[in-house]
Write a protein that holds these residues in place. Structure first.
Motif, short mmCIF file in Angstrom:
data_model
loop_
_atom_site.label_atom_id
_atom_site.label_comp_id
_atom_site.label_asym_id
_atom_site.label_seq_id
_atom_site.Cartn_x
_atom_site.Cartn_y
_atom_site.Cartn_z
N THR A 178 3.10 1.72 4.39
CA THR A 178 4.25 1.58 3.50
C THR A 178 5.55 1.94 4.19
O THR A 178 6.61 1.56 3.72
N GLY A 179 5.48 2.69 5.28
CA GLY A 179 6.68 3.29 5.82
C GLY A 179 7.07 4.43 4.89
O GLY A 179 6.39 4.69 3.90
N PRO A 180 8.16 5.14 5.18
CA PRO A 180 8.56 6.25 4.32
C PRO A 180 8.92 5.78 2.91
O PRO A 180 9.65 4.81 2.75
N VAL A 181 8.37 6.48 1.92
CA VAL A 181 8.65 6.17 0.52
C VAL A 181 9.33 7.41 -0.07
O VAL A 181 8.75 8.49 -0.14
N ALA A 182 10.58 7.24 -0.47
CA ALA A 182 11.37 8.35 -1.01
C ALA A 182 10.85 8.76 -2.39
O ALA A 182 10.22 7.96 -3.08
N PRO A 183 11.13 10.00 -2.79
CA PRO A 183 10.74 10.43 -4.14
C PRO A 183 11.29 9.47 -5.20
O PRO A 183 12.46 9.08 -5.15
N GLY A 184 10.43 9.05 -6.13
CA GLY A 184 10.82 8.13 -7.19
C GLY A 184 10.78 6.66 -6.78
O GLY A 184 10.95 5.79 -7.63
N ALA A 185 10.53 6.37 -5.52
CA ALA A 185 10.51 4.98 -5.04
C ALA A 185 9.09 4.42 -5.05
O ALA A 185 8.10 5.14 -5.16
N THR A 186 9.01 3.10 -4.91
CA THR A 186 7.74 2.38 -4.90
C THR A 186 7.70 1.46 -3.69
O THR A 186 8.72 0.92 -3.28
N ALA A 187 6.49 1.29 -3.13
CA ALA A 187 6.27 0.36 -2.03
C ALA A 187 4.95 -0.35 -2.28
O ALA A 187 4.19 0.03 -3.18
N THR A 188 4.67 -1.39 -1.51
CA THR A 188 3.40 -2.09 -1.64
C THR A 188 2.76 -2.28 -0.28
O THR A 188 3.46 -2.34 0.74
N VAL A 189 1.44 -2.37 -0.28
CA VAL A 189 0.68 -2.77 0.90
C VAL A 189 -0.33 -3.82 0.43
O VAL A 189 -0.71 -3.84 -0.75
N THR A 190 -0.73 -4.68 1.34
CA THR A 190 -1.73 -5.68 1.02
C THR A 190 -3.04 -5.29 1.67
O THR A 190 -3.08 -5.00 2.88
N ALA A 191 -4.10 -5.26 0.87
CA ALA A 191 -5.42 -4.88 1.38
C ALA A 191 -5.87 -5.92 2.42
O ALA A 191 -5.53 -7.09 2.33
#
Length: 135
Positions: A98-111
């Motif tokens: 995801t790389g760094p994800v800040a507090p309250g933020a959202t990211a995605t990864v693909t399986a």
């Protein structure tokens, strides 16, 4: 014996009347409507194509919830940081990050597209660990 004969005669006489009463409440069958063909089946629609399950992982209080997640190949996994410090969700073999994800933020990864298990961790907090299983 005479009363028995009288009862039998009465039943024989009333039979057609009772049959007519009962049949008026019944749905006509094929022999009554003149139809001999079986009803045609409903047209079948093609089965819907499977859509990948969208998995979610929360990074909370220095842990992944759930730490172990099972998804289908190619599933998009949403990762939300509900904690107070930045985190990552990084596969140890490098297949997703995801790389760094800040507090309250959202990211995605693909399986990954192939079945198997991938161990992951937070690049900042190596004690935060989990497993993404593709099946």
């Amino acid at each position: 014996m005479r009363p028995l004969l009288r009862a039998a005669t009465l039943l024989l006489a009333a039979g057609p009347v009772l049959t007519g009463c009962v049949s008026s409440f019944m749905v006509p069958g094929p022999e009554e409507t003149g139809s001999t063909a079986a009803p045609s089946p409903e047209p079948s629609s093609p089965a819907p194509s499977p859509t990948p399950f969208a998995g979610t992982v929360a990074m909370r209080d220095f842990s992944f919830e759930p730490a172990d997640l099972t998804v289908r190949p190619g599933t998009v996994v949403t990762v939300t940081n509900t904690g107070t410090t930045p985190h990552t969700l990084t596969a140890q073999d490098g297949t997703f990050d995801t790389g760094p994800v800040a507090p309250g933020a959202t990211a995605t990864v693909t399986a990954p597209s192939q079945p198997g298990a991938s161990s992951y961790l937070c690049a900042f907090h190596h004690f935060m660990r989990g497993t993404l299983t593709v099946s």
